[in-house]
Design a protein around this motif. Sequence first.
Motif, PDB file in Angstrom:
ATOM      1  N   ASP A 165      34.200  34.470  38.167  1.00 17.82           N
ATOM      2  CA  ASP A 165      32.728  34.774  37.821  1.00 17.82           C
ATOM      3  C   ASP A 165      32.018  33.600  37.668  1.00 17.82           C
ATOM      4  OD1 ASP A 165      30.145  35.957  37.276  1.00 17.82           O
ATOM      5  OD2 ASP A 165      30.790  37.169  35.830  1.00 17.82           O
ATOM      6  N   VAL A 166      31.012  33.284  38.688  1.00 21.04           N
ATOM      7  CA  VAL A 166      30.130  32.217  38.404  1.00 21.04           C
ATOM      8  C   VAL A 166      28.576  32.469  38.543  1.00 21.04           C
ATOM      9  CG1 VAL A 166      31.857  30.612  39.950  1.00 21.04           C
ATOM     10  CG2 VAL A 166      30.123  31.963  41.086  1.00 21.04           C
ATOM     11  N   SER A 167      28.422  33.618  37.958  1.00 24.02           N
ATOM     12  CA  SER A 167      27.032  34.242  37.526  1.00 24.02           C
ATOM     13  C   SER A 167      26.343  33.037  36.502  1.00 24.02           C
ATOM     14  CB  SER A 167      26.995  35.772  37.183  1.00 24.02           C
ATOM     15  OG  SER A 167      27.795  35.745  36.009  1.00 24.02           O
ATOM     16  N   SER A 168      25.043  33.324  36.550  1.00 24.00           N
ATOM     17  CA  SER A 168      24.226  32.482  35.691  1.00 24.00           C
ATOM     18  C   SER A 168      24.667  32.849  34.242  1.00 24.00           C
ATOM     19  CB  SER A 168      22.840  32.881  35.731  1.00 24.00           C
ATOM     20  OG  SER A 168      22.467  33.967  35.390  1.00 24.00           O
ATOM     21  N   SER A 169      25.037  34.075  33.758  1.00 25.06           N
ATOM     22  CA  SER A 169      25.566  34.104  32.499  1.00 25.06           C
ATOM     23  C   SER A 169      26.788  33.276  32.080  1.00 25.06           C
ATOM     24  CB  SER A 169      25.903  35.645  32.064  1.00 25.06           C
ATOM     25  OG  SER A 169      26.770  35.839  32.919  1.00 25.06           O
ATOM     26  N   MET A 170      27.451  32.743  32.985  1.00 20.37           N
ATOM     27  CA  MET A 170      28.612  31.795  32.684  1.00 20.37           C
ATOM     28  C   MET A 170      28.259  30.542  32.264  1.00 20.37           C
ATOM     29  SD  MET A 170      31.686  33.300  32.951  1.00 20.37           S
ATOM     30  CE  MET A 170      32.931  32.082  33.524  1.00 20.37           C
ATOM     31  N   VAL A 229      35.727  32.950  44.021  1.00 19.61           N
ATOM     32  CA  VAL A 229      34.422  32.828  43.416  1.00 19.61           C
ATOM     33  C   VAL A 229      33.534  34.060  43.463  1.00 19.61           C
ATOM     34  CG1 VAL A 229      34.622  30.456  42.873  1.00 19.61           C
ATOM     35  CG2 VAL A 229      33.525  31.269  44.793  1.00 19.61           C
ATOM     36  N   TYR A 230      33.316  34.492  42.475  1.00 25.25           N
ATOM     37  CA  TYR A 230      31.973  35.738  43.048  1.00 25.25           C
ATOM     38  C   TYR A 230      30.961  35.702  41.926  1.00 25.25           C
ATOM     39  CZ  TYR A 230      34.116  38.265  38.965  1.00 25.25           C
ATOM     40  OH  TYR A 230      34.518  38.753  37.622  1.00 25.25           O
ATOM     41  N   SER A 231      29.665  36.034  42.420  1.00 23.44           N
ATOM     42  CA  SER A 231      28.627  36.296  41.411  1.00 23.44           C
ATOM     43  C   SER A 231      27.954  37.588  42.157  1.00 23.44           C
ATOM     44  CB  SER A 231      27.732  35.214  41.326  1.00 23.44           C
ATOM     45  OG  SER A 231      27.339  34.931  42.633  1.00 23.44           O
ATOM     46  N   GLY A 232      26.892  37.347  42.831  1.00 23.11           N
ATOM     47  CA  GLY A 232      26.383  38.554  43.566  1.00 23.11           C
ATOM     48  C   GLY A 232      27.111  39.021  44.854  1.00 23.11           C
ATOM     49  N   GLU A 233      28.127  38.207  45.483  1.00 20.42           N
ATOM     50  CA  GLU A 233      28.873  38.279  46.455  1.00 20.42           C
ATOM     51  C   GLU A 233      30.177  37.598  46.061  1.00 20.42           C
ATOM     52  OE1 GLU A 233      27.067  36.893  49.996  1.00 20.42           O
ATOM     53  OE2 GLU A 233      26.070  35.195  48.966  1.00 20.42           O
ATOM     54  N   ASP A 270      22.915  34.975  42.686  1.00 18.41           N
ATOM     55  CA  ASP A 270      23.226  35.604  41.408  1.00 18.41           C
ATOM     56  C   ASP A 270      23.250  37.088  41.373  1.00 18.41           C
ATOM     57  OD1 ASP A 270      23.852  35.103  38.527  1.00 18.41           O
ATOM     58  OD2 ASP A 270      21.822  34.998  37.816  1.00 18.41           O
ATOM     59  N   GLY A 271      24.218  37.506  40.081  1.00 16.30           N
ATOM     60  CA  GLY A 271      24.742  38.774  39.872  1.00 16.30           C
ATOM     61  C   GLY A 271      25.883  38.836  39.353  1.00 16.30           C
ATOM     62  N   THR A 272      26.775  40.137  39.259  1.00 20.50           N
ATOM     63  CA  THR A 272      28.126  40.104  39.055  1.00 20.50           C
ATOM     64  C   THR A 272      28.798  41.129  39.626  1.00 20.50           C
ATOM     65  OG1 THR A 272      27.549  39.683  36.768  1.00 20.50           O
ATOM     66  CG2 THR A 272      29.731  40.501  37.006  1.00 20.50           C
ATOM     67  N   ALA A 273      29.272  40.758  40.915  1.00 19.04           N
ATOM     68  CA  ALA A 273      30.142  41.812  41.841  1.00 19.04           C
ATOM     69  C   ALA A 273      31.298  41.663  41.536  1.00 19.04           C
ATOM     70  CB  ALA A 273      29.501  41.545  43.296  1.00 19.04           C
ATOM     71  N   ILE A 274      31.836  42.532  40.557  1.00 19.49           N
ATOM     72  CA  ILE A 274      33.194  42.621  40.092  1.00 19.49           C
ATOM     73  C   ILE A 274      34.061  43.271  41.290  1.00 19.49           C
ATOM     74  CG2 ILE A 274      34.973  43.561  38.613  1.00 19.49           C
ATOM     75  CD1 ILE A 274      32.719  43.305  36.488  1.00 19.49           C
ATOM     76  N   GLY A 275      33.541  44.333  41.863  1.00 19.59           N
ATOM     77  CA  GLY A 275      34.321  44.857  42.978  1.00 19.59           C
ATOM     78  C   GLY A 275      34.557  44.014  44.072  1.00 19.59           C
ATOM     79  N   MET A 276      33.630  43.075  44.535  1.00 17.67           N
ATOM     80  CA  MET A 276      33.707  42.538  45.612  1.00 17.67           C
ATOM     81  C   MET A 276      34.665  41.108  45.038  1.00 17.67           C
ATOM     82  SD  MET A 276      31.571  43.050  48.047  1.00 17.67           S
ATOM     83  CE  MET A 276      31.311  41.736  48.958  1.00 17.67           C
ATOM     84  N   GLY A 277      34.768  40.883  44.060  1.00 15.04           N
ATOM     85  CA  GLY A 277      35.516  39.822  43.649  1.00 15.04           C
ATOM     86  C   GLY A 277      36.989  39.921  43.642  1.00 15.04           C
ATOM     87  N   LEU A 278      37.234  41.272  43.236  1.00 12.13           N
ATOM     88  CA  LEU A 278      38.669  42.043  42.888  1.00 12.13           C
ATOM     89  C   LEU A 278      39.060  42.434  44.523  1.00 12.13           C
ATOM     90  CD1 LEU A 278      40.829  42.979  41.681  1.00 12.13           C
ATOM     91  CD2 LEU A 278      39.790  45.094  41.180  1.00 12.13           C
ATOM     92  N   ALA A 279      38.010  42.730  45.381  1.00 16.04           N
ATOM     93  CA  ALA A 279      38.444  43.164  46.802  1.00 16.04           C
ATOM     94  C   ALA A 279      38.605  41.845  47.545  1.00 16.04           C
ATOM     95  CB  ALA A 279      37.271  43.932  47.429  1.00 16.04           C
ATOM     96  N   THR A 280      38.309  40.586  47.370  1.00 22.16           N
ATOM     97  CA  THR A 280      38.324  39.568  48.176  1.00 22.16           C
ATOM     98  C   THR A 280      39.701  39.040  47.563  1.00 22.16           C
ATOM     99  OG1 THR A 280      35.998  38.933  48.329  1.00 22.16           O
ATOM    100  CG2 THR A 280      37.333  37.181  48.670  1.00 22.16           C
ATOM    101  N   SER A 281      40.042  39.132  46.439  1.00 26.96           N
ATOM    102  CA  SER A 281      41.334  38.652  45.756  1.00 26.96           C
ATOM    103  C   SER A 281      42.542  39.377  46.506  1.00 26.96           C
ATOM    104  CB  SER A 281      41.402  38.789  44.362  1.00 26.96           C
ATOM    105  OG  SER A 281      40.265  37.956  43.887  1.00 26.96           O
ATOM    106  N   GLY A 334      26.874  44.080  44.729  1.00 28.14           N
ATOM    107  CA  GLY A 334      28.280  44.146  45.620  1.00 28.14           C
ATOM    108  C   GLY A 334      28.204  45.639  46.339  1.00 28.14           C
ATOM    109  N   PHE A 335      28.879  45.795  47.552  1.00 32.44           N
ATOM    110  CA  PHE A 335      28.919  46.961  47.969  1.00 32.44           C
ATOM    111  C   PHE A 335      30.287  47.758  48.102  1.00 32.44           C
ATOM    112  CE2 PHE A 335      29.549  43.794  51.370  1.00 32.44           C
ATOM    113  CZ  PHE A 335      30.682  44.127  51.753  1.00 32.44           C
ATOM    114  N   ILE A 336      31.037  47.109  47.242  1.00 27.50           N
ATOM    115  CA  ILE A 336      32.364  47.685  47.119  1.00 27.50           C
ATOM    116  C   ILE A 336      32.491  48.047  45.407  1.00 27.50           C
ATOM    117  CG2 ILE A 336      34.941  47.400  46.939  1.00 27.50           C
ATOM    118  CD1 ILE A 336      34.342  45.515  49.446  1.00 27.50           C
TER     119      ILE A 336
END
Length: 333
Positions: free
Chosen positions: A99-104, A137-141, A169-180, A205-207
């Motif tokens: 996760d590379v969102s701003s909260s990190m 790496v993921y955040s909004g995408e 910026d954002g936290t697209a957990i579904g996108m990060g996992l799907a890309t992995s 994210g859309f996943i």
Amino acid sequence: MLENIEFANPQFFWLLLLLPLALAWYLFTRKKQLATLTLHSVSGFKRRSSFLSRMKPLLFVLRLLAIAALITAMARPQTKDVSTRTKSTKGIDIVMAIDVSSSMLAKDLKPNRLTALKEVAAEFIKDRVSDRIGLVVYSGESFTKTPITSDKSIVLSSLDEIRYGQLEDGTAIGMGLATSVNRLKESKAKSKVIILLTDGVNNSGFIEPATAAELAVEFGIKTYTIAIGTNGKAETPVAYNLDGSFRYAFREVEIDEDLLKSIAESTGGRYFRATDNETLSEIYEEINKLEKTEVEEIRYTNFEERFRPLALLAGGLIFMEILLRFTLFRSFV
């Protein structure tokens, strides 16, 4: 020189016990081996000790040395050269989803969450000598930073380049996992693992994360999830200053632990919570222990026989004894 010598048949050294017995027998029977002449008086003889007569025991010494050399040769001295080759019998392909969102950039871990993660992840990568590793790496995408590779220098260099601001910026957990999952689905490795780290809730994210988790299950990919962030409030970026730097404020740490636990449980992995630098390091050490790569060690042993010089020495000593016995010491035999 002798420290690398081993003996294939050391039981022959018991024969060396015969040498003291032979020496005792020789000393006991030595006078009986000489001819004697009885005279009433020796006043007419000049008494002189012969050098050769005093050196006659040398013949027996040569014989004992020859026997000792022969016994040592029978024990088969040899040098052993051992070479090893390791072969991975169960390779593991690992994708680290970061996760590379701003909260990190929150400062509850020192100096911040992202930097602390990179330091710990680098040590983890160095320990996985026999495995292939990739970075997502993921955040909004999300996107693939490094495809799975066995070249650790590439992975470490890519890890060092990870910065905030590379994605929306954002936290697209579904996108990060799907890309992995997409990175690992074609893998032929015996074991496939995703280490997914986040400090927030899925808000982009859309996943859906549940859909991505189902894909991981379908392709036999185990997922370890790590929630990073202290309990309570953390000093987190909330806005930009005029000079472009972040303005920090204390905000409540929001992590969807139920979601992360569900992903880990459904894929056969485990959920972890890292509240400080030490805990984060311990988590990666635990994952390192859980995902062991089976390595087969093949040992090649080459023996080189060393008895020949001893056998030649024994033969040379025996020849020397015979030569002296029938030349210089002929009159005493």
